[in-house]
Design an enzyme around this catalytic site. Structure first.
Site, PDB file in Angstrom:
ATOM      1  CG  PHE A 102     -71.922 -78.049  30.286  1.00 16.04           C
ATOM      2  CD1 PHE A 102     -73.165 -77.524  30.876  1.00 16.04           C
ATOM      3  CD2 PHE A 102     -70.762 -77.705  31.356  1.00 16.04           C
ATOM      4  CE1 PHE A 102     -73.293 -76.933  32.019  1.00 16.04           C
ATOM      5  CE2 PHE A 102     -71.094 -77.023  32.326  1.00 16.04           C
ATOM      6  CZ  PHE A 102     -72.215 -76.599  32.681  1.00 16.04           C
ATOM      7  CD  GLU A 103     -76.716 -82.339  25.476  1.00 17.17           C
ATOM      8  OE1 GLU A 103     -77.467 -82.137  26.248  1.00 17.17           O
ATOM      9  OE2 GLU A 103     -77.596 -82.709  24.220  1.00 17.17           O
TER      10      GLU A 103
END
Lengths: 253, 323
Positions: free
Chosen positions: A49-50
């Site tokens: 995830f970012e």
């Protein structure tokens, strides 16, 4: 079996995931697809995830790409620079994308509808999409609503690169070789890209959808191969796991 | 290096590492002195009209919401903002305090686009320059490194590049085309952390977002923390200090400071409140009503927490997952 369009899209996306690979996950359908894949097809899929979450088991679905569920029982909790640099170094296999508009080369718009200076609709902007589309090896694009306003000849704004103008233009402009859009999943069908021209082609029609219906709802010319399959319906098992385990709180489905 | 192509966006904040060095040398007090103060004092002291500001992480996650509400109460005007955000940016826009933005994403993820952002930009009131999310983070990284730019392959071939203030050059070593991202120094930055001591040594649990780079790119850095801890606790786990005291200008103690956003291991996001805000934000007048109630209508963070109510806050604490 009774199932919704969203459930079908999630199942199609989950089946694309290979085990023991990394996937860059965005909010919504990609989270459900990854969680379903982990339970049925790719138990060792590592979700990234970012904002720094790596390897969460997704026991509870995150509501955003930075929330605590993106690293709950994960293997690492770092930050955005680490994750984006990991993608830029070539460590992320799959990347999920979506958009308000897509063109025949898989380029995407999530910035504005209309003119940039005085837009009709200001959309959220790139966020991590441009980076995912630039650096992941294979991107999977989810388009929940397949119509002429969304599958367009020309984007109002190219936020995220697909194959740009087709053929070798992506590599020529300087993006990493052998990367780019891999699949597009809409509510009507599953699509891929021609190896040489990089134009979008039909792979399979969702149950009950005709080729004509897809053509009517697409503003550009699709490649229609001789052999087109019918997308297999969600299985009983897929739906059971999706409804009773993946999204038991019904946040998304 | 020959410039191949230039983005046509404005460089909203000119950033020269040597100017930053001079600023630090003249203005930053490097002594370990106590910096604990209220939101009101911190914003009065360090934020001016026209400043270039930024917040870390984003709206619903470990966001410095109590500081942002104070910025709005004090009506700091013509702010230029690094726009990775949700609620915090929306509130500033709704209060009409922003003139320009380096934007990467303002939206509500699963709940879609921001009505407040739409009104601000579609009316032409707020000017924007586009960046990818990594680009903004790497601009902070270049600033943190003390260098004027950082190269990347992000944004190549897109309108995101065309409407940015980046430049494409040929790499002198590999001959590849690279995008050069200009460093981004902020006049004032705000970060909400789990724990800090009175000098400003900070610890963050869970993902660190872009706190490491961002903290090092700020001329002035205001920290809000869930909990004030003893300096001896910091010294017990020095490897956990992500932000050392000398970067910090003010420490504000703000339990539930990220509300309505979440704080990992401490409290979950207030979904009810976020949905209420989103509903009101559809209408300009109702958005003002929200601001009147939750921002202008309270004097400080303590009054805000009383308005939300102890019971609700305790419930959010029970809802968060442990380790």
């Amino acid at each position: 079996m009774n199932y919704s369009e969203t459930e079908l899209i999630i199942c199609v996306a989950a089946r694309l995931m290979e085990d023991r690979k990394t996937a860059f996950i965005g909010t919504g359908i990609p989270m459900l697809a990854a969680a379903l894949a982990q339970k049925l097809y790719a138990p060792n899929l590592v979700c990234v995830f970012e904002f720094g979450g790596t390897g969460a088991r997704l026991e509870k679905l995150p509501l955003g790409v930075g929330d605590s569920r993106t690293f709950y029982k994960g293997i690492a909790a770092s930050g955005i620079c680490d994750i984006m640099e990991t993608a830029q170094r070539g460590f992320i296999e799959y990347g999920f994308l979506g958009g308000a508009q897509i063109d025949m080369y898989g380029n995407l718009n999530t910035t504005v509808i209309g003119e940039y200076e005085r837009p009709k609709v200001r959309l959220p902007g790139s966020g991590g999409a441009n980076d995912v589309g630039s650096h992941c090896w294979k991107t999977i694009i989810i388009m929940r609503q397949h119509d002429k306003k969304r599958f367009v000849k020309k984007l109002d704004f190219m936020t995220t690169p697909g194959y740009l103008d087709g053929k070798d233009s992506r590599e020529k402009i300087g993006l990493p070789p052998n990367t780019g859009p891999y699949r597009v999943i809409s509510n009507l069908g599953l699509f891929g890209f021609d190896e040489e021209t990089k134009r979008m082609k039909i792979i399979s029609l969702h149950p009950g959808v005709s080729i004509e219906k897809i053509i009517e709802n697409t503003d550009f010319e699709l490649i229609i191969p001789k052999e087109i399959e019918i997308t297999p319906e969600p299985t009983e098992k897929e739906l059971k796991v999706l409804r009773e385990e993946v999204d038991k709180d019904r946040l998304y489905i | 290096m020959k410039i191949i192509e230039e983005g046509k966006g404005k460089l909203i904040q000119y950033s020269d590492p040597f100017e930053f060095r001079e600023f630090v040398h003249k203005n930053k007090d490097l002594s370990m002195k106590e910096k604990v103060m209220s939101e009101k004092e911190a914003i009065e002291k360090f934020v001016k009209d026209g400043d270039y500001i930024g917040t870390e992480l984003y709206g619903t996650v470990r966001a410095p919401m109590s500081l942002i509400r104070e910025v709005i109460r004090q009506g700091k005007k013509n702010l230029r903002v690094a726009g990775q955000g949700i609620l915090e940016i929306d509130l500033l826009l709704a209060a009409d305090l922003v003139s320009e933005m380096d934007i990467t994403y303002v939206g509500y993820e699963v709940y879609g686009i921001s009505n407040i952002l739409r009104r601000a930009i579609e009316s032409g009131k707020v000017k924007t320059v586009e960046w990818s999310n990594a680009a903004i983070a790497w601009r902070f990284k270049a600033a943190a490194m003390g260098v004027p730019f950082i190269p990347t392959f992000s944004m190549l071939g897109t309108d995101t590049f065309k409407y940015s203030a980046a430049k494409i050059v040929e790499c002198p070593f590999t001959k590849r085309k690279v995008v050069l991202l200009p460093a981004l120094y902020l006049d004032v930055g705000f970060i909400h952390v789990h724990r800090a001591d009175k000098y400003g040594n900070c610890q963050i649990d869970g993902i660190s977002g872009f706190a490491f780079e961002f903290a090092r790119a700020c001329k002035r850095l205001i920290i809000s923390c869930e909990e004030l801890i003893d300096n001896e606790e910091i010294r017990k786990y020095p490897e956990r200090t992500i932000i050392p005291y000398y970067l910090v200008d003010a420490v504000v103690v703000a339990p539930y400071g990220s509300h309505p956003g979440e704080m990992c291991y401490k409290y979950w996001r207030d979904e009810e409140h976020i949905k209420e805000f989103l509903e009101l934000s559809k209408d300009e007048k109702k958005t003002k009503e929200y601001l009147d109630k939750y921002v202008y209508g309270v004097k400080n963070h303590e009054e805000y927490l009383n308005l939300i109510g102890k019971e609700r806050l305790e419930k959010l604490s029970k809802m968060i997952q442990g380790r």
